[in-house]
Design an enzyme around this catalytic site. Structure first.
Site, PDB file in Angstrom:
ATOM      1  N   LYS A  42       1.025  -0.701  -0.133  1.00  0.00           N
ATOM      2  CA  LYS A  42       0.032  -0.104  -0.038  1.00  0.00           C
ATOM      3  C   LYS A  42       0.746   1.127   0.036  1.00  0.00           C
ATOM      4  CE  LYS A  42      -4.383  -2.519   2.081  1.00  0.00           C
ATOM      5  NZ  LYS A  42      -4.953  -1.566   0.867  1.00  0.00           N
ATOM      6  N   LYS A  49      -9.975   0.557 -12.234  1.00  0.00           N
ATOM      7  CA  LYS A  49     -10.766  -0.695 -11.463  1.00  0.00           C
ATOM      8  C   LYS A  49     -11.627  -1.090 -11.602  1.00  0.00           C
ATOM      9  CE  LYS A  49      -8.828  -4.289  -8.156  1.00  0.00           C
ATOM     10  NZ  LYS A  49      -7.148  -4.408  -7.731  1.00  0.00           N
ATOM     11  N   ASN A  97     -11.090  -9.295   2.712  1.00  0.00           N
ATOM     12  CA  ASN A  97     -10.793  -7.887   3.630  1.00  0.00           C
ATOM     13  C   ASN A  97     -11.695  -6.846   4.365  1.00  0.00           C
ATOM     14  OD1 ASN A  97      -9.478  -5.081   2.758  1.00  0.00           O
ATOM     15  ND2 ASN A  97      -9.687  -6.967   0.809  1.00  0.00           N
ATOM     16  N   THR A 155     -11.287  -8.634 -11.751  1.00  0.00           N
ATOM     17  CA  THR A 155     -11.272  -7.073 -10.762  1.00  0.00           C
ATOM     18  C   THR A 155     -11.285  -7.037  -9.557  1.00  0.00           C
ATOM     19  OG1 THR A 155     -12.845  -8.703 -10.450  1.00  0.00           O
ATOM     20  CG2 THR A 155     -14.227  -7.891 -12.133  1.00  0.00           C
ATOM     21  N   ASN A 156     -11.720  -5.806  -8.660  1.00  0.00           N
ATOM     22  CA  ASN A 156     -11.814  -6.001  -7.122  1.00  0.00           C
ATOM     23  C   ASN A 156     -12.307  -7.111  -6.646  1.00  0.00           C
ATOM     24  OD1 ASN A 156     -11.002  -5.022  -4.466  1.00  0.00           O
ATOM     25  ND2 ASN A 156     -10.346  -2.977  -6.109  1.00  0.00           N
ATOM     26  N   PHE A 200      -8.261   0.850   2.598  1.00  0.00           N
ATOM     27  CA  PHE A 200      -7.455   2.546   2.494  1.00  0.00           C
ATOM     28  C   PHE A 200      -7.141   2.590   3.667  1.00  0.00           C
ATOM     29  CE2 PHE A 200      -9.943   4.181  -1.154  1.00  0.00           C
ATOM     30  CZ  PHE A 200     -10.466   2.776  -1.571  1.00  0.00           C
ATOM     31  N   ASN A 245     -14.736  -1.710   0.446  1.00  0.00           N
ATOM     32  CA  ASN A 245     -15.240  -1.155   1.585  1.00  0.00           C
ATOM     33  C   ASN A 245     -14.684   0.651   2.803  1.00  0.00           C
ATOM     34  OD1 ASN A 245     -14.931  -3.842   2.645  1.00  0.00           O
ATOM     35  ND2 ASN A 245     -12.082  -4.214   1.833  1.00  0.00           N
ATOM     36  N   THR A 246     -14.580   1.404   1.184  1.00  0.00           N
ATOM     37  CA  THR A 246     -14.486   2.604   1.504  1.00  0.00           C
ATOM     38  C   THR A 246     -16.650   3.206   1.648  1.00  0.00           C
ATOM     39  OG1 THR A 246     -12.814   3.203   1.613  1.00  0.00           O
ATOM     40  CG2 THR A 246     -13.903   5.183   0.535  1.00  0.00           C
ATOM     41  N   GLY A 281      -9.825 -14.479  -4.192  1.00  0.00           N
ATOM     42  CA  GLY A 281      -9.113 -15.850  -4.053  1.00  0.00           C
ATOM     43  C   GLY A 281     -10.450 -16.635  -4.546  1.00  0.00           C
ATOM     44  N   SER A 315     -13.496  -0.749  -4.486  1.00  0.00           N
ATOM     45  CA  SER A 315     -13.002  -1.431  -2.897  1.00  0.00           C
ATOM     46  C   SER A 315     -14.455  -0.836  -2.369  1.00  0.00           C
ATOM     47  CB  SER A 315     -12.146  -0.597  -2.090  1.00  0.00           C
ATOM     48  OG  SER A 315     -10.858  -0.668  -3.688  1.00  0.00           O
ATOM     49  N   THR A 340      -3.993 -12.679  -3.767  1.00  0.00           N
ATOM     50  CA  THR A 340      -4.682 -14.478  -2.904  1.00  0.00           C
ATOM     51  C   THR A 340      -3.758 -15.055  -3.402  1.00  0.00           C
ATOM     52  OG1 THR A 340      -6.549 -13.154  -2.902  1.00  0.00           O
ATOM     53  CG2 THR A 340      -6.374 -15.284  -1.846  1.00  0.00           C
TER      54      THR A 340
HETATM   55  C1  LIG Z   1      -6.131  -7.630   1.606  1.00  0.00           C
HETATM   56  C2  LIG Z   1      -6.174  -7.708   0.275  1.00  0.00           C
HETATM   57  C3  LIG Z   1      -6.206  -6.153   0.041  1.00  0.00           C
HETATM   58  C4  LIG Z   1      -6.281  -4.923  -0.926  1.00  0.00           C
HETATM   59  N1  LIG Z   1      -6.365  -3.678  -0.914  1.00  0.00           N
HETATM   60  C5  LIG Z   1      -6.186  -3.247  -2.074  1.00  0.00           C
HETATM   61  C6  LIG Z   1      -6.394  -1.539  -2.662  1.00  0.00           C
HETATM   62  O1  LIG Z   1      -6.135  -1.077  -1.623  1.00  0.00           O
HETATM   63  N2  LIG Z   1      -7.001  -1.728  -3.730  1.00  0.00           N
HETATM   64  C7  LIG Z   1      -7.591  -2.309  -4.286  1.00  0.00           C
HETATM   65  O2  LIG Z   1      -7.577  -1.905  -5.761  1.00  0.00           O
HETATM   66  N3  LIG Z   1      -7.472  -3.787  -4.177  1.00  0.00           N
HETATM   67  C8  LIG Z   1      -7.121  -4.246  -3.359  1.00  0.00           C
HETATM   68  N4  LIG Z   1      -7.357  -5.525  -3.575  1.00  0.00           N
HETATM   69  C9  LIG Z   1      -7.578  -5.794  -3.751  1.00  0.00           C
HETATM   70  C10 LIG Z   1      -6.852  -7.319  -4.891  1.00  0.00           C
HETATM   71  O3  LIG Z   1      -6.032  -5.930  -5.443  1.00  0.00           O
HETATM   72  C11 LIG Z   1      -7.371  -8.083  -6.213  1.00  0.00           C
HETATM   73  O4  LIG Z   1      -8.668  -7.204  -7.237  1.00  0.00           O
HETATM   74  C12 LIG Z   1      -7.758  -8.767  -5.639  1.00  0.00           C
HETATM   75  O5  LIG Z   1      -7.606  -9.509  -4.231  1.00  0.00           O
HETATM   76  C13 LIG Z   1      -8.652 -10.306  -6.595  1.00  0.00           C
HETATM   77  O6  LIG Z   1      -7.142 -10.692  -7.000  1.00  0.00           O
HETATM   78  P1  LIG Z   1      -6.499 -12.044  -5.612  1.00  0.00           P
HETATM   79  O7  LIG Z   1      -8.097 -12.980  -6.095  1.00  0.00           O
HETATM   80  O8  LIG Z   1      -5.282 -12.328  -6.776  1.00  0.00           O
HETATM   81  O9  LIG Z   1      -6.751 -11.906  -4.571  1.00  0.00           O
HETATM   82  C14 LIG Z   1      -7.643  -6.322  -1.739  1.00  0.00           C
HETATM   83  C15 LIG Z   1      -6.854  -7.608  -2.119  1.00  0.00           C
HETATM   84  C16 LIG Z   1      -7.202  -7.912  -0.457  1.00  0.00           C
HETATM   85  C17 LIG Z   1      -6.997  -9.621  -0.375  1.00  0.00           C
END
Ligand SMILES: Cc1cc2nc3c(=O)[nH]c(=O)nc-3n(C[C@H](O)[C@H](O)[C@H](O)COP(=O)(O)O)c2cc1C
Length: 346
Positions: free
Chosen positions: A67, A223, A112, A251-252, A116, A182-183, A272, A180, A323
């Site tokens: 971050k 994103k 999660n 995607t996110n 931010f 979470n905001t 994941g 995201s 993940t």
């Molecule tokens: C713990 C955690 C924190 C994350 N924080 C952010 C973030 O700050 N900004 C963002 O664009 N995506 C964030 N993501 C999303 C990841 O960048 C990604 O889009 C999402 O986890 C899907 O990919 P994955 O299945 O390979 O984890 C976060 C994901 C995780 C697990």
């Protein structure tokens, strides 16, 4: 070794504590040096040109892991083609109350609701600048930007402009995070009127900051969330094309729990394996509707070469993962690249 010895040890502790411990190790010089020795593997055939940039391989670290942009030399040494640092907001912020990061090992997933947590754009930019001399020349660094919790939606574009300008010199590309979960309210920025305002003002700034007139403007990616309707996706695709951005990161994390067995789960973004089919259907939709006018960086549920192959076969230009790295360990990147290289040689 990671799955048999290191992972069981790490998984005994709180996920966020382990995360911070790992980032601290990767921010030093010893760990990256060891990783560099162990993880070396490059093959010209893995190179990809997307937008203005040439990526040494198409495997990227997704946003949220680093971050504050402190561990870039670590991701470079691990063999990623690129890393996306952030999400960074103009001002530092704490994020949501702890605990806010949870493992679901039986499903290869995480939930999660960090919100931010980051040190703000000033500190981020200093870290980014300082890491330039520690990373390889061909290692690409994206900067993922977001808005502060207390910024009103109508003023959000100002937050994006602030971090964009601050990091312009050091970033290779930018990602606009409007997805995201979470905001509060952030995902509403995916609506046409907000999105158009953000992208338009950033492209204007991109032009103004490109003082050399030799196209040093930056590629901009958007994103998006995996939880959008087709009508919402249609608007996003149109606004993205109209504003001439390079592509979409799909995607996110998801707020859906439909791909998990019925049960009680923590609130927040799910990532994941359970995200994989959802994000793949979004990628498929974008490829069909954007008619080649937008590049796609595919993200969601990657934990093997086959998962990467599937996303590239859907039409993605590059991929990112987060993940999968937690569950498979740092050797995953070299393993994927080796298999990709063997397939390319056939
Ligand atoms: C713990 C955690 C924190 C994350 N924080 C952010 C973030 O700050 N900004 C963002 O664009 N995506 C964030 N993501 C999303 C990841 O960048 C990604 O889009 C999402 O986890 C899907 O990919 P994955 O299945 O390979 O984890 C976060 C994901 C995780 C697990």
């Amino acid at each position: 070794m990671y799955k048999k010895i290191i992972k069981p040890l790490l998984f005994d502790y709180d996920p966020e504590k382990i995360h911070n411990f790992t980032i601290n190790r990767l921010s030093g010089s010893i760990f990256p040096a060891i990783l560099k020795l162990l993880m070396q593997f490059e093959d010209k055939k893995l190179e990809r040109k997307v937008g203005r940039l040439t990526f040494r391989n198409p495997i990227g670290l997704a946003a949220g892991m680093d971050k504050n942009a402190t561990a870039l030399a670590g991701w470079d040494a691990m063999g990623f083609g690129f890393a996306e640092a952030g999400t960074v907001t103009p001002l530092p912020q704490e994020g949501n109350p702890k605990p806010r990061m949870f493992r679901l090992p039986e499903y290869g997933a995480l939930i999660n609701r960090l919100g931010f947590n980051n040190g703000g754009a000033d500190e981020f930019e200093k870290n980014l600048e300082a890491s330039k001399e520690k990373i390889s020349r061909d290692f690409i660094v994206g900067v993922n930007i977001g808005k502060n919790k207390h910024t009103e939606l109508d003023d959000a574009y100002q937050d994006y402009k602030f971090s964009f300008e601050k990091c312009f010199e050091s970033a290779d590309y930018f990602t606009i995070n409007v997805s995201s979960p979470n905001t509060e309210g952030l995902r509403q920025l995916q609506q046409k009127k907000y999105l158009n305002e953000i992208l338009k003002s950033l492209q204007q700034l991109n032009k103004e900051l490109d003082t050399t007139f030799s196209d040093t403007a930056k590629d901009i990616y958007l994103k998006i969330a995996p939880d959008l309707t087709e009508a919402e996706l249609d608007d996003i695709i149109q606004v993205s094309i109209d504003n001439n951005i390079t592509g979409i990161i799909a995607t996110n994390t998801t707020i859906s729990r439909d791909t998990l067995p019925e049960g009680e789960y923590e609130s927040g973004g799910l990532s994941g394996k359970p995200l994989e089919p959802i994000s793949n259907s979004v990628i498929k939709y974008i490829m069909k509707k954007a008619e080649g006018k937008l590049a796609v960086i595919a993200c969601g549920g990657i934990s093997s070469y086959d998962d990467v192959r599937e996303k590239l076969d859907l039409g993605a230009s590059l991929v990112q993962l987060y993940t999968g790295l937690i569950y498979e360990g740092p050797g995953l990147i070299k393993k994927i690249k080796k298999e990709m290289s063997a397939a390319a040689a056939k």
